[in-house]
Design a protein around this motif. Structure first.
Motif, short mmCIF file in Angstrom:
data_model
loop_
_atom_site.label_atom_id
_atom_site.label_comp_id
_atom_site.label_asym_id
_atom_site.label_seq_id
_atom_site.Cartn_x
_atom_site.Cartn_y
_atom_site.Cartn_z
N SER A 178 -2.32 0.17 5.69
CA SER A 178 -1.70 0.20 7.02
C SER A 178 -0.45 -0.67 7.06
N LEU A 179 -0.49 -1.79 6.39
CA LEU A 179 0.68 -2.67 6.37
C LEU A 179 1.79 -2.11 5.48
N ALA A 180 1.43 -1.72 4.27
CA ALA A 180 2.44 -1.34 3.28
C ALA A 180 2.96 0.08 3.48
N GLY A 181 2.11 0.99 3.94
CA GLY A 181 2.55 2.35 4.19
C GLY A 181 2.53 3.27 2.99
N HIS A 182 2.28 2.75 1.81
CA HIS A 182 2.28 3.57 0.59
C HIS A 182 1.25 2.99 -0.35
N ARG A 183 0.52 3.85 -1.02
CA ARG A 183 -0.60 3.40 -1.86
C ARG A 183 -0.19 2.38 -2.91
N GLN A 184 0.88 2.64 -3.64
CA GLN A 184 1.31 1.71 -4.69
C GLN A 184 1.65 0.34 -4.11
N GLU A 233 13.77 1.76 1.92
CA GLU A 233 13.07 3.02 1.71
C GLU A 233 12.00 3.22 2.78
N VAL A 234 11.94 4.42 3.32
CA VAL A 234 10.91 4.79 4.28
C VAL A 234 10.01 5.81 3.60
N VAL A 235 8.73 5.49 3.54
CA VAL A 235 7.80 6.37 2.85
C VAL A 235 6.75 6.89 3.82
N SER A 236 6.19 8.03 3.48
CA SER A 236 5.11 8.56 4.31
C SER A 236 3.81 7.92 3.89
N HIS A 237 2.86 8.01 4.75
CA HIS A 237 1.54 7.43 4.47
C HIS A 237 0.72 8.50 3.75
N TRP A 277 3.53 7.47 10.71
CA TRP A 277 3.51 6.47 9.63
C TRP A 277 4.94 6.16 9.18
N GLN A 278 5.80 7.16 9.13
CA GLN A 278 7.20 6.92 8.76
C GLN A 278 7.87 6.01 9.78
N LEU A 279 7.62 6.26 11.05
CA LEU A 279 8.20 5.42 12.10
C LEU A 279 7.66 4.00 12.02
N LEU A 280 6.37 3.87 11.79
CA LEU A 280 5.75 2.55 11.67
C LEU A 280 6.39 1.76 10.52
#
Length: 186
Positions: free
Chosen positions: A30-36, A85-89, A117-120
Motif C-alpha cells: 500500500s505504501l510503495a505501490g509496486h511489488r518490487q 515514476e508512477v506505477v500501477s498497483h 493506485w496510480q493517483l495514490l
C-alpha cells in the motif's frame, strides 16, 4: 501492551515475523505501490528491526514499533529517491483478477482500482502514509500521529489535503457552458 493493559510476553523475532509477514507485506504494498518496491521496503525495515529486536520486544506493541519503522523508512526513502515514476498497483490488480470476480463491470472495477493506485502513488510520501495507515491499517488519527511522530491535527490536515488532491484528480473536466458556445458561433 496486550489486552487489559498488560505488557505482552517477549516473542522470538522469527516467530513474530512469520506471523506478521502477510500483514506487513500488505502495508508495504500500500505504501510503495509496486511489488518490487514493497519487497525492498519490507526487507529494509525488517533488517533494521531485527538488529534492534530487544527494543522491539520490550516495546508496548511490536506491531506499532515495526509499523512506525516501515513508515519512517518509506518516507525517508522517498525523500532520497529522485524518480518520479508512477506505477500501477499490479499485485492488487492481479490478486483481484485471481479471485474469479468476473462478470459485468469487472474490467471497469479493475481499471478504476488501478487508476486510484496510480493517483495514490502521486501523493507526497507523508500524505500517502496517512491514507494507508487510515484506510488500510484502519488506525485512528491518534495512532497515526504516534506512528508519524506528529500531532493528530497534522494527520487530519495531511488526510484532508491528500483527499483533496485525489478528488481534484478524479473530477470530470467541465465542459464549456452553453452561453460561451453560443457566443463563439455568433
Amino acid at each position: 501492551m496486550g489486552l487489559c493493559g498488560e505488557r505482552q510476553e517477549p516473542v522470538d523475532a522469527a516467530a513474530w515475523i512469520d506471523a506478521a509477514l502477510p500483514r506487513l507485506m500488505g502495508a508495504a504494498l500500500s505504501l510503495a505501490g509496486h511489488r518490487q518496491d514493497a519487497e525492498d521496503l519490507l526487507q529494509e525495515t525488517l533488517a533494521k528491526v531485527i538488529l534492534k529486536w530487544s527494543s522491539v520486544n520490550h516495546a508496548d506493541s511490536p506491531d506499532a514499533y515495526v509499523r512506525r519503522a516501515m513508515v519512517n523508512t518509506f518516507i525517508s526513502g522517498k525523500r532520497r529517491k529522485s524518480s518520479t515514476e508512477v506505477v500501477s498497483h499490479d499485485v492488487v490488480t492481479a490478486e483481484w483478477r485471481g479471485r474469479g470476480q468476473g462478470g459485468e463491470g469487472h474490467d471497469t472495477d479493475l481499471a478504476a482500482r488501478d487508476h486510484m493506485w496510480q493517483l495514490l502513488a502521486t501523493l507526497p510520501p507523508r500524505q500517502r502514509a496517512v491514507l494507508v495507515l487510515r484506510y488500510y491499517d484502519d488506525l485512528p488519527d491518534a495512532q497515526i500521529a504516534e506512528v508519524l511522530g506528529c500531532s493528530a491535527v497534522s494527520v487530519r490536515v495531511a488526510a484532508h489535503r491528500a483527499m483533496g488532491t485525489l478528488r481534484e484528480a478524479l473530477a470530470p473536466v467541465p465542459s464549456e457552458p452553453a452561453v460561451e458556445v453560443a457566443a463563439k458561433r455568433a
